[in-house]
Structure formats: C-alpha cells, structure tokens
Scaffold this motif. Structure first.
Motif, mmCIF file in Angstrom:
data_model
loop_
_atom_site.group_PDB
_atom_site.id
_atom_site.type_symbol
_atom_site.label_atom_id
_atom_site.label_comp_id
_atom_site.label_asym_id
_atom_site.label_seq_id
_atom_site.Cartn_x
_atom_site.Cartn_y
_atom_site.Cartn_z
ATOM 1 N N ALA A 80 0.887 -1.283 -0.106
ATOM 2 C CA ALA A 80 -0.076 0.390 -0.402
ATOM 3 C C ALA A 80 0.623 1.462 0.206
ATOM 4 C CB ALA A 80 -0.925 0.650 1.525
ATOM 5 N N SER A 81 1.683 1.153 0.556
ATOM 6 C CA SER A 81 2.870 2.684 0.722
ATOM 7 C C SER A 81 3.432 2.529 -0.122
ATOM 8 C CB SER A 81 3.828 2.325 2.066
ATOM 9 O OG SER A 81 4.847 3.620 1.806
ATOM 10 N N LYS A 82 4.028 1.675 -1.019
ATOM 11 C CA LYS A 82 3.897 2.076 -2.491
ATOM 12 C C LYS A 82 3.166 2.323 -3.502
ATOM 13 C CE LYS A 82 7.602 -1.531 -2.362
ATOM 14 N NZ LYS A 82 8.533 -2.876 -2.633
ATOM 15 N N ARG A 83 2.113 2.070 -3.009
ATOM 16 C CA ARG A 83 1.202 2.212 -4.566
ATOM 17 C C ARG A 83 0.553 3.656 -4.378
ATOM 18 N NH1 ARG A 83 -4.724 -0.252 -4.327
ATOM 19 N NH2 ARG A 83 -3.880 -2.478 -4.864
ATOM 20 N N VAL A 84 1.027 4.258 -2.225
ATOM 21 C CA VAL A 84 0.615 5.978 -2.283
ATOM 22 C C VAL A 84 1.610 6.549 -2.696
ATOM 23 C CG1 VAL A 84 -1.566 5.099 -1.194
ATOM 24 C CG2 VAL A 84 0.359 5.789 0.004
ATOM 25 N N GLN A 85 2.591 6.115 -2.622
ATOM 26 C CA GLN A 85 4.290 7.083 -2.397
ATOM 27 C C GLN A 85 4.381 7.988 -3.829
ATOM 28 O OE1 GLN A 85 5.816 6.827 0.228
ATOM 29 N NE2 GLN A 85 5.999 8.712 -1.012
ATOM 30 N N PRO A 86 4.148 8.159 -4.911
ATOM 31 C CA PRO A 86 3.591 8.926 -5.933
ATOM 32 C C PRO A 86 2.718 9.755 -5.785
ATOM 33 C CG PRO A 86 3.785 6.726 -7.289
ATOM 34 C CD PRO A 86 3.265 6.625 -5.505
ATOM 35 N N LEU A 87 1.921 9.233 -5.332
ATOM 36 C CA LEU A 87 0.587 10.727 -5.786
ATOM 37 C C LEU A 87 0.218 11.692 -4.135
ATOM 38 C CD1 LEU A 87 -1.404 12.339 -6.474
ATOM 39 C CD2 LEU A 87 -3.713 9.963 -5.534
ATOM 40 N N LEU A 88 1.459 10.641 -2.984
ATOM 41 C CA LEU A 88 2.084 11.578 -2.053
ATOM 42 C C LEU A 88 2.389 12.580 -1.964
ATOM 43 C CD1 LEU A 88 1.254 11.056 1.639
ATOM 44 C CD2 LEU A 88 3.074 9.879 1.503
ATOM 45 N N THR A 89 3.582 12.431 -2.774
ATOM 46 C CA THR A 89 4.994 13.092 -2.575
ATOM 47 C C THR A 89 3.915 13.806 -3.600
ATOM 48 O OG1 THR A 89 6.641 10.596 -2.854
ATOM 49 C CG2 THR A 89 7.277 13.055 -3.823
ATOM 50 N N SER A 90 3.448 13.720 -4.914
ATOM 51 C CA SER A 90 2.800 14.958 -5.724
ATOM 52 C C SER A 90 2.045 15.840 -4.646
ATOM 53 C CB SER A 90 1.969 14.172 -7.050
ATOM 54 O OG SER A 90 1.565 15.374 -7.526
ATOM 55 N N LEU A 91 1.117 15.720 -3.628
ATOM 56 C CA LEU A 91 0.127 16.236 -3.343
ATOM 57 C C LEU A 91 0.897 17.118 -2.103
ATOM 58 C CD1 LEU A 91 -2.744 13.852 -2.651
ATOM 59 C CD2 LEU A 91 -2.436 16.389 -4.123
ATOM 60 N N LYS A 92 2.686 16.589 -1.287
ATOM 61 C CA LYS A 92 2.912 17.619 -0.256
ATOM 62 C C LYS A 92 3.864 18.425 -1.250
ATOM 63 C CE LYS A 92 3.203 13.968 3.994
ATOM 64 N NZ LYS A 92 4.387 13.088 3.916
ATOM 65 N N GLU A 93 4.592 18.051 -2.665
ATOM 66 C CA GLU A 93 5.072 19.162 -2.268
ATOM 67 C C GLU A 93 4.600 20.220 -3.578
ATOM 68 O OE1 GLU A 93 6.671 16.651 -6.232
ATOM 69 O OE2 GLU A 93 8.431 16.697 -5.271
ATOM 70 N N GLN A 94 2.787 19.929 -3.687
ATOM 71 C CA GLN A 94 1.720 21.563 -4.035
ATOM 72 C C GLN A 94 1.532 22.189 -2.144
ATOM 73 O OE1 GLN A 94 -1.003 20.082 -6.828
ATOM 74 N NE2 GLN A 94 -0.173 18.140 -6.777
ATOM 75 N N GLY A 95 2.179 20.911 -1.689
ATOM 76 C CA GLY A 95 1.807 21.697 -0.004
ATOM 77 C C GLY A 95 1.103 21.686 0.931
ATOM 78 N N PHE A 96 0.363 20.512 0.223
ATOM 79 C CA PHE A 96 -1.620 20.017 0.734
ATOM 80 C C PHE A 96 -0.623 18.876 1.728
ATOM 81 C CE2 PHE A 96 -2.558 20.806 -3.810
ATOM 82 C CZ PHE A 96 -4.126 21.701 -3.468
ATOM 83 N N ALA A 97 -1.127 19.298 2.992
ATOM 84 C CA ALA A 97 -0.971 18.063 4.440
ATOM 85 C C ALA A 97 -1.816 17.215 3.830
ATOM 86 C CB ALA A 97 -1.750 19.075 5.495
ATOM 87 N N VAL A 98 -1.207 15.911 3.164
ATOM 88 C CA VAL A 98 -2.043 14.579 3.536
ATOM 89 C C VAL A 98 -1.347 13.494 4.082
ATOM 90 C CG1 VAL A 98 -2.015 12.710 1.518
ATOM 91 C CG2 VAL A 98 -1.022 15.350 1.130
#
Length: 181
Positions: free
Chosen positions: A89-107
């Motif tokens: 699950a962690s590997k699956r979410v990592q790309p989107l998690l990183t993208s959202l955090k880079e945009q400044g969202f608290a995920v």
C-alpha cells in the motif's frame, strides 16, 4: 452509465463539486488504483508461505494464512502478512503522496490501505480525477454513524470451513452504494 457520468468521483463528491467554486476546499479520500508492477495478493501469500510453511495448510483448509494452532506462530504469520500488505500500500500511494506534498497539501496515509486523505480545492480534485493511478475519490465530510445500535457476532466461517466449504471457485458480487461489481 455510472462511469460516463461520475468518472472516478464518488456520486456524493460529484454532486458537491457541481455547487462550489474552483478554490473551495473539500476533505476527500483518494483510493489509489493498483499498478501492473504491484505485488498481487497471491505474491504476498506465497512469500508468507515460504517463510512459514504451516501457513499453506491454514490457507488451504481454513482460508486464512494464520489459522494455525500455535498462537505465537499465528501472531508471527499475521504480523508478516500485515507488514507485506502495508508495504504494498505504501508503494502504491507514494507517487501521489509526494506530488500532493510538493504542492503544499497536508496529506494523511492509512497504514495498510492504498488511500490518502487530504483537503483540496475543487480544481485539484478535478485534476486528480483525470489521473490513471486514482481509482476513486470520496467526499469525507460528516461523522460516521453506526447503522444499528446493537450488533451480535456473526462470524460463522470456522464452522463452515470445518464442513469442507471454502468458497473456492465460487463467484461473488460486491454490493456498494451506487454500484454493483
């Protein structure tokens, strides 16, 4: 017709998006779609069985890898299985998690589940709905309420398994609000 109307937006979220401006924030849960390269359930089960041979018989006879008689072994098998599922699950979410955090969202992540929760503006939700790695996006406003005030245990699986009924080869249907799979 469902996909044509809603795409990968849950109907409640879709309806809410029709009523708000592009910058209005909404709390959402994003279910991440599996990839072709991802480990399957069978891959994870095979790894657990390779580490704990007793898990094969438990899976075959009772449908659960950790349904072994030794409680310590059962805990080790279950812990290993849960760890492998959490890693997937962690590997699956990592790309989107990183993208959202880079945009400044608290995920926020949910251990063992391929889901992220975050408050996003409408424009970001619409953009996410076009991503191939997003399976479905849900509105998460409000408090969950139990459907009944009391419940009683209903797990009779061990009794059914003891009669030799495992469900192997059976077709099932999954009924969810707004869709039938």
């Amino acid at each position: 017709a469902y996909v044509a109307k809603y795409g990968n937006l849950n109907p409640g979220l879709y309806e809410r998006l029709q009523k708000i401006g592009d910058e209005e924030m909404l709390p959402v849960a994003i279910w991440i779609a599996p990839s072709q390269a991802e480990r399957t359930e069978e891959d994870i089960q095979a790894e657990v069985i390779a580490r704990f041979p007793a898990a094969r018989e438990a899976l075959t006879q009772k449908g659960v890898l950790w349904a072994v008689s030794d409680p310590d072994l059962a805990a080790k098998i279950q812990g290993t299985y849960e760890q492998l599922v959490a890693e997937r699950a962690s590997k699956r979410v990592q790309p989107l998690l990183t993208s959202l955090k880079e945009q400044g969202f608290a995920v926020s992540e949910s251990t063992g589940m391929p889901v992220l929760t975050v408050s996003l503006p409408k424009r970001a939700i619409v953009a996410l709905s076009k991503r191939s790695d997003v399976a479905e996006i849900f509105l998460i406003e409000g408090q969950a309420m139990p459907a009944v005030e009391s419940a009683m245990p209903s797990d009779r699986a061990p009794e059914v398994w003891a009669k030799g009924i495992t469900g192997t080869g059976a077709r099932i249907g999954i009924l969810e609000q707004y869709r039938i799979n």
